[in-house]
Design a protein around this motif. Sequence first.
Motif, short mmCIF file in Angstrom:
data_model
loop_
_atom_site.label_atom_id
_atom_site.label_comp_id
_atom_site.label_asym_id
_atom_site.label_seq_id
_atom_site.Cartn_x
_atom_site.Cartn_y
_atom_site.Cartn_z
N PRO A 1 -12.23 -41.27 79.54
CA PRO A 1 -12.86 -42.56 79.29
C PRO A 1 -13.72 -42.61 78.04
N ASP A 2 -14.17 -41.45 77.54
CA ASP A 2 -15.02 -41.42 76.35
C ASP A 2 -14.23 -41.20 75.06
N MET A 3 -12.91 -41.22 75.14
CA MET A 3 -12.10 -41.01 73.95
C MET A 3 -12.31 -42.11 72.91
N VAL A 4 -12.82 -43.25 73.36
CA VAL A 4 -13.14 -44.35 72.44
C VAL A 4 -14.13 -43.90 71.37
N PHE A 5 -14.94 -42.90 71.67
CA PHE A 5 -15.97 -42.47 70.72
C PHE A 5 -15.36 -41.45 69.75
N ALA A 6 -14.54 -41.98 68.87
CA ALA A 6 -13.71 -41.17 67.96
C ALA A 6 -14.53 -40.37 66.96
N ALA A 7 -15.76 -40.77 66.70
CA ALA A 7 -16.59 -40.02 65.75
C ALA A 7 -16.75 -38.57 66.17
N ASN A 8 -16.63 -38.30 67.47
CA ASN A 8 -16.82 -36.95 67.97
C ASN A 8 -15.59 -36.07 67.84
N SER A 9 -14.52 -36.60 67.25
CA SER A 9 -13.23 -35.89 67.28
C SER A 9 -12.98 -35.01 66.07
N GLY B 1 -22.88 -45.29 73.36
CA GLY B 1 -22.14 -45.40 72.11
C GLY B 1 -22.36 -46.72 71.40
N GLY B 2 -22.07 -46.73 70.11
CA GLY B 2 -22.19 -47.92 69.28
C GLY B 2 -21.13 -47.92 68.19
N PRO B 3 -21.35 -48.69 67.13
CA PRO B 3 -20.34 -48.79 66.05
C PRO B 3 -19.91 -47.44 65.49
N LYS B 4 -20.90 -46.59 65.14
CA LYS B 4 -20.53 -45.30 64.55
C LYS B 4 -19.83 -44.40 65.54
N CYS B 5 -20.29 -44.38 66.79
CA CYS B 5 -19.63 -43.54 67.78
C CYS B 5 -18.15 -43.85 67.88
N CYS B 6 -17.79 -45.12 67.66
CA CYS B 6 -16.40 -45.55 67.77
C CYS B 6 -15.60 -45.31 66.50
N THR B 7 -16.22 -44.73 65.48
CA THR B 7 -15.62 -44.71 64.15
C THR B 7 -15.67 -43.34 63.51
N LEU B 8 -14.51 -42.75 63.27
CA LEU B 8 -14.42 -41.52 62.48
C LEU B 8 -14.01 -41.90 61.06
N GLU B 9 -14.80 -41.49 60.09
CA GLU B 9 -14.50 -41.81 58.70
C GLU B 9 -13.61 -40.73 58.08
N LEU B 10 -12.48 -41.16 57.56
CA LEU B 10 -11.49 -40.23 57.01
C LEU B 10 -11.66 -40.15 55.49
N ARG B 11 -12.29 -39.10 55.04
CA ARG B 11 -12.53 -38.92 53.60
C ARG B 11 -11.40 -38.05 53.05
N THR C 1 -9.18 -49.82 55.89
CA THR C 1 -7.99 -49.49 56.68
C THR C 1 -8.43 -48.80 57.96
N VAL C 2 -7.84 -49.21 59.07
CA VAL C 2 -8.17 -48.61 60.37
C VAL C 2 -6.91 -48.01 60.98
N ASP C 3 -6.94 -46.71 61.24
CA ASP C 3 -5.88 -46.03 61.98
C ASP C 3 -6.30 -45.96 63.44
N GLU C 4 -5.35 -46.18 64.35
CA GLU C 4 -5.65 -46.15 65.78
C GLU C 4 -5.00 -44.94 66.44
N VAL C 5 -5.79 -44.25 67.22
CA VAL C 5 -5.31 -43.11 67.99
C VAL C 5 -5.08 -43.57 69.43
N PRO C 6 -3.90 -43.31 70.00
CA PRO C 6 -3.63 -43.77 71.37
C PRO C 6 -4.59 -43.13 72.37
#
Length: 264
Positions: free
Chosen positions: A56-64, A253-263, A45-50
Amino acid sequence: MCPPRYFAVEYAINPWMDPGKPVDTDRALAQWTELRDTYRRLGHTVDEVPPEPGLPDMVFAANSGTVIDGRVLGARFRAPQRAAEAEHFRRWFVEHGYRDVTMPRQINEAEGDFAWTGRLLLAGTGFRTDPAAHAEAQETLGVPVVSLRLTDPRYYHLDTALFVLSEATEAAPARVAYYPEAFSRGSRRVLERLFPDAVLATAADAACFGLNAVSDGRNVVLPVEATGLAGRLAALGYEPVFVDISELRKAGGGPKCCTLELRK
């Protein structure tokens, strides 16, 4: 994940960024969309944050943020250009039902420098996240933290030099892949002791952001150029899944930078 609608390289806060080189925002969005759709095809499941204009670097959601057992430790960025991202993501967590949200006092770039192994939180420092943030993460998230020092500025976040292949279970320990030369001598010894069966990456694996990968314990999503690493993973029974992140890599950035895992 956060779509790169406003993606650009307007400043340089890591060695990969060059504002003088052209960036194709449409191509970046297409690559991001393929990454998102890849996760969905794999059953996630992928949740999208507006996204927000001017970030411009907000795409790198892993840092959030870092999310473990539903607890959220937010982000506090070192670079002033990214500082405003933290509040946008904090609001998203609160609006989507996360009640245990803590914003850090220390500089903390979240899953950029934190990797959960199922039992330990590996925590990077050296370029972005403050060492004091490691203790803060332990107190906030209630999990043991192991500090690792990064020494190569090209691999400025832990997630550019290490990823978790399989989280620990009662039956098996965690397995990681990492690039030894990105770490201090002492940190290499720690990794060798904790993960004697780790997959050791080459300089070529690291240079194409092959370690900025996302694994669900079976499928490993990684850049299309990381063929050497993919071959070694396949020999161990993992399923490499390739994506093109060439445009996003222009910002480091790459795949992980773009991805925050919600545990949860």
